[in-house]
Design a protein around this motif. Structure first.
Motif: not given
Length: 149
Positions: A118-122
């Motif tokens: 989730k943290d890698s998605i803008i």
């Protein structure tokens, strides 16, 4: 019921699972239909009728998803989509809402980001590839592994 998957391997696996579900549900429908006809007891006929109806409704929903994923697998087209925010995907938890445009018409959809972190998605404003089919333009799936610009 929606399984928001994107890659060929994921779609193929989903199609195999849905094929098995369709076969089992169809067998259950036929079995209960025979039991409705053969049973003399009114209570058993009612129970089998209820099961028959439930399985008949289930097979319709499974088949609809089967058709969508079949079109995504066999006739994929790609367009750029933009993330909007977070949403909930039925029976799968949190997902990401996105929008995309096909032939001048805008569509919004929501799919899970698993197995991507989730943290890698803008979010919002991230640009990612959306897989869709002309037959079901509004059922596109965002691929969070493929950024676009």
């Amino acid at each position: 019921m929606l399984l928001n998957i994107v890659t060929d391997e994921e779609l193929l696996t989903s199609q195999i699972v849905k094929t098995i579900l369709l076969i089992l549900t169809g067998a259950g429908i036929i079995y209960n239909l025979f039991r409705i006809v053969r049973k003399k007891s009114k209570s058993k006929r009612i129970i089998n009728s209820v099961i028959f109806i439930i399985l008949s409704v289930a097979i319709i929903f499974i088949f609809k998803e089967y058709r969508v994923e079949s079109a995504l697998l066999k006739n994929p087209e790609y367009v750029q989509g933009t993330t909007i925010g977070y949403c909930n995907v039925f029976a799968r938890g949190q997902g990401i809402e996105f929008e995309y445009e096909v032939n001048g018409q805008k569509f919004r959809n929501c799919n899970t980001y698993h197995p991507v972190s989730k943290d890698s998605i803008i979010v919002p404003g991230g640009k990612y590839e959306v897989r869709y089919s002309q037959k079901f333009s509004g059922k596109g799936r965002m691929n969070f592994r493929k950024k676009t610009e």
